[in-house]
Design a protein around this motif. Structure first.
Motif, PDB file in Angstrom:
ATOM      1  N   UNK A 170       0.847  -1.198   0.000  1.00  0.00           N
ATOM      2  CA  UNK A 170       0.000   0.000   0.000  1.00  0.00           C
ATOM      3  C   UNK A 170       0.881   1.245   0.000  1.00  0.00           C
ATOM      4  N   UNK A 171       0.715   2.137  -0.961  1.00  0.00           N
ATOM      5  CA  UNK A 171       1.529   3.355  -0.980  1.00  0.00           C
ATOM      6  C   UNK A 171       1.116   4.303   0.134  1.00  0.00           C
ATOM      7  N   UNK A 172       2.049   5.114   0.566  1.00  0.00           N
ATOM      8  CA  UNK A 172       1.788   6.112   1.588  1.00  0.00           C
ATOM      9  C   UNK A 172       1.335   7.422   0.948  1.00  0.00           C
ATOM     10  N   UNK A 173       0.629   8.240   1.728  1.00  0.00           N
ATOM     11  CA  UNK A 173       0.140   9.546   1.269  1.00  0.00           C
ATOM     12  C   UNK A 173       0.662  10.592   2.248  1.00  0.00           C
ATOM     13  N   UNK A 174       1.548  11.464   1.769  1.00  0.00           N
ATOM     14  CA  UNK A 174       2.054  12.573   2.578  1.00  0.00           C
ATOM     15  C   UNK A 174       1.055  13.717   2.460  1.00  0.00           C
ATOM     16  N   UNK A 175       0.312  13.972   3.523  1.00  0.00           N
ATOM     17  CA  UNK A 175      -0.789  14.936   3.455  1.00  0.00           C
ATOM     18  C   UNK A 175      -0.373  16.381   3.694  1.00  0.00           C
ATOM     19  N   UNK A 176       0.933  16.636   3.876  1.00  0.00           N
ATOM     20  CA  UNK A 176       1.344  18.032   4.105  1.00  0.00           C
ATOM     21  C   UNK A 176       2.829  18.176   3.835  1.00  0.00           C
ATOM     22  N   UNK A 177       3.161  18.808   2.702  1.00  0.00           N
ATOM     23  CA  UNK A 177       4.557  19.050   2.344  1.00  0.00           C
ATOM     24  C   UNK A 177       4.665  20.399   1.650  1.00  0.00           C
ATOM     25  N   UNK A 178       5.662  21.170   2.048  1.00  0.00           N
ATOM     26  CA  UNK A 178       5.910  22.471   1.430  1.00  0.00           C
ATOM     27  C   UNK A 178       6.992  22.303   0.368  1.00  0.00           C
ATOM     28  N   UNK A 179       6.606  21.706  -0.740  1.00  0.00           N
ATOM     29  CA  UNK A 179       7.565  21.374  -1.789  1.00  0.00           C
ATOM     30  C   UNK A 179       8.085  22.598  -2.523  1.00  0.00           C
ATOM     31  N   UNK A 180       7.431  23.737  -2.332  1.00  0.00           N
ATOM     32  CA  UNK A 180       7.899  24.963  -2.993  1.00  0.00           C
ATOM     33  C   UNK A 180       8.737  25.831  -2.056  1.00  0.00           C
ATOM     34  N   UNK A 181       9.081  25.319  -0.898  1.00  0.00           N
ATOM     35  CA  UNK A 181       9.930  26.055   0.037  1.00  0.00           C
ATOM     36  C   UNK A 181      11.322  26.256  -0.572  1.00  0.00           C
ATOM     37  N   UNK A 182      11.968  27.388  -0.293  1.00  0.00           N
ATOM     38  CA  UNK A 182      13.309  27.626  -0.849  1.00  0.00           C
ATOM     39  C   UNK A 182      14.345  26.567  -0.485  1.00  0.00           C
ATOM     40  N   UNK A 183      14.110  25.809   0.579  1.00  0.00           N
ATOM     41  CA  UNK A 183      15.065  24.752   0.940  1.00  0.00           C
ATOM     42  C   UNK A 183      15.109  23.640  -0.097  1.00  0.00           C
ATOM     43  N   UNK A 184      14.063  23.513  -0.909  1.00  0.00           N
ATOM     44  CA  UNK A 184      14.081  22.546  -2.006  1.00  0.00           C
ATOM     45  C   UNK A 184      14.664  23.241  -3.237  1.00  0.00           C
ATOM     46  N   UNK A 185      15.931  22.946  -3.487  1.00  0.00           N
ATOM     47  CA  UNK A 185      16.635  23.646  -4.560  1.00  0.00           C
ATOM     48  C   UNK A 185      16.806  22.801  -5.819  1.00  0.00           C
ATOM     49  N   UNK A 186      16.613  21.476  -5.720  1.00  0.00           N
ATOM     50  CA  UNK A 186      16.829  20.637  -6.897  1.00  0.00           C
ATOM     51  C   UNK A 186      15.551  20.489  -7.711  1.00  0.00           C
ATOM     52  N   UNK A 187      15.670  19.781  -8.818  1.00  0.00           N
ATOM     53  CA  UNK A 187      14.541  19.503  -9.702  1.00  0.00           C
ATOM     54  C   UNK A 187      13.447  18.796  -8.906  1.00  0.00           C
ATOM     55  N   UNK A 188      12.216  19.309  -8.932  1.00  0.00           N
ATOM     56  CA  UNK A 188      11.140  18.636  -8.187  1.00  0.00           C
ATOM     57  C   UNK A 188      10.966  17.168  -8.577  1.00  0.00           C
ATOM     58  N   UNK A 189      11.299  16.822  -9.809  1.00  0.00           N
ATOM     59  CA  UNK A 189      11.164  15.428 -10.240  1.00  0.00           C
ATOM     60  C   UNK A 189      12.021  14.512  -9.393  1.00  0.00           C
ATOM     61  N   UNK A 190      13.191  14.985  -8.947  1.00  0.00           N
ATOM     62  CA  UNK A 190      14.061  14.159  -8.109  1.00  0.00           C
ATOM     63  C   UNK A 190      13.411  13.884  -6.756  1.00  0.00           C
ATOM     64  N   UNK A 191      12.730  14.888  -6.208  1.00  0.00           N
ATOM     65  CA  UNK A 191      12.042  14.712  -4.924  1.00  0.00           C
ATOM     66  C   UNK A 191      10.895  13.723  -5.074  1.00  0.00           C
ATOM     67  N   UNK A 192      10.134  13.869  -6.146  1.00  0.00           N
ATOM     68  CA  UNK A 192       9.019  12.954  -6.400  1.00  0.00           C
ATOM     69  C   UNK A 192       9.539  11.540  -6.641  1.00  0.00           C
ATOM     70  N   UNK A 193      10.609  11.399  -7.394  1.00  0.00           N
ATOM     71  CA  UNK A 193      11.173  10.067  -7.670  1.00  0.00           C
ATOM     72  C   UNK A 193      11.633   9.388  -6.392  1.00  0.00           C
ATOM     73  N   UNK A 194      12.283  10.128  -5.488  1.00  0.00           N
ATOM     74  CA  UNK A 194      12.724   9.534  -4.217  1.00  0.00           C
ATOM     75  C   UNK A 194      11.520   9.121  -3.372  1.00  0.00           C
ATOM     76  N   UNK A 195      10.473   9.933  -3.401  1.00  0.00           N
ATOM     77  CA  UNK A 195       9.267   9.595  -2.656  1.00  0.00           C
ATOM     78  C   UNK A 195       8.659   8.296  -3.186  1.00  0.00           C
ATOM     79  N   UNK A 196       8.535   8.196  -4.496  1.00  0.00           N
ATOM     80  CA  UNK A 196       7.961   6.995  -5.101  1.00  0.00           C
ATOM     81  C   UNK A 196       8.806   5.772  -4.769  1.00  0.00           C
TER      82      UNK A 196
END
Length: 272
Positions: A3-29
């Motif tokens: 069963x996959x998990x659901x992160x119900x609260x993430x500030x993915x547009x925060x300045x601390x996220x500096x890399x390509x968003x696809x990399x963050x999504x790929x690591x999550x998956x």
């Protein structure tokens, strides 16, 4: 974990996220996370959250809102744009909104005005809310109970999520009775945080969801690092231990709860 998990609260547009968003999504998956709700806390981050949700359909959803720290600014002029964003099919909730009595960065009166304006917007758009209530659980319960009544009249089946709930189990129960989900975050893993583990153990199954609050509040094993959705597995493990359930059971339960509120809104908006 099937069963996959659901992160119900993430500030993915925060300045601390500096890399390509696809990399963050790929690591999550890769870690077993199927879906993430990206939230705004001001107008620019809300706009960016909508763009992320459009870029990763079915993986990332958006919530738009003005955080209580924004309450002393000229926010009334932002409401038309926030309304426009909130109507987007990629947006499944209004948030992050609420009250904050911990930092004191905005006056209580202005925080309440901002909160009430956004609750009205949520009712107008027919969408649930993601609620910040830091050191304000008792102060906000009346407004949330009233919103839940109005939401039920408007056909909103789940009024919202009490995000990263920092109060006690007893303080959480009025929100549960009003129909809100209560979200557990990384602090449940901290050795001295017995109260949050008690909360995680005592919440009704139907009311429980989990989150990272990325990039903040990393779980114990990642403290000192920037938090991200992939780390939610550690929170799920702590919740499973507190409730005496398997990790698989917690994943299935919390994801079903999250989808009940957020995916239902998206399906109605898109006709799917």
């Amino acid at each position: 974990m099937s069963s996959p998990l659901f992160d119900t609260h993430a500030h993915l547009t925060d300045p601390k996220f500096t890399e390509d968003p696809a990399a963050i999504v790929d690591r999550a998956v890769a870690a077993g996370v199927g879906e993430v709700l990206a939230l705004g806390c001001d107008l620019p981050s809300s706009e960016a959250a909508v763009e992320l949700a459009r870029a990763f359909p079915g993986r990332v959803y958006a919530a738009v809102g003005l955080h209580p720290h924004e309450a002393d600014t000229a926010w009334p002029g932002l409401l038309p744009r926030l309304r426009e964003l909130g109507a987007d099919p990629a947006v499944v909730a209004i948030g992050e909104i609420g009250l904050d009595a911990y930092r004191g960065w905005s006056s209580e009166a202005n925080q309440r005005r901002l909160l009430n304006a956004q609750l009205e917007l949520a009712l107008e758009l027919g969408k649930p809310v993601c609620v910040h209530s830091r050191a304000a659980e008792s102060d906000i319960v009346g407004a949330m109970t009233e919103f839940a009544r109005a939401a039920a009249e408007r056909g909103i089946p789940v009024p919202g999520v009490m995000h990263c709930f920092g109060g006690t189990l007893e303080q959480a129960l009025p929100f549960v009775e009003a129909g809100f989900l209560v979200s557990i975050a990384g602090p449940v893993t901290y050795p001295k945080n017995d109260e949050t583990r008690r909360l995680a153990a005592g919440l009704p199954a139907r009311s429980l969801v989990i989150e990272t609050d990325s990039p903040y509040l990393p779980p114990q094993g990642m403290r000192g690092q920037r938090n991200e959705p992939a780390f939610i597995v550690e929170t799920a493990r702590a919740v499973s231990a507190a409730r005496g359930m398997s990790l698989e059971e917690v994943a299935q339960l919390t994801t079903e709860n999250a989808r009940r509120i957020f995916c239902a809104v998206r399906a109605e908006a898109t006709g799917r």
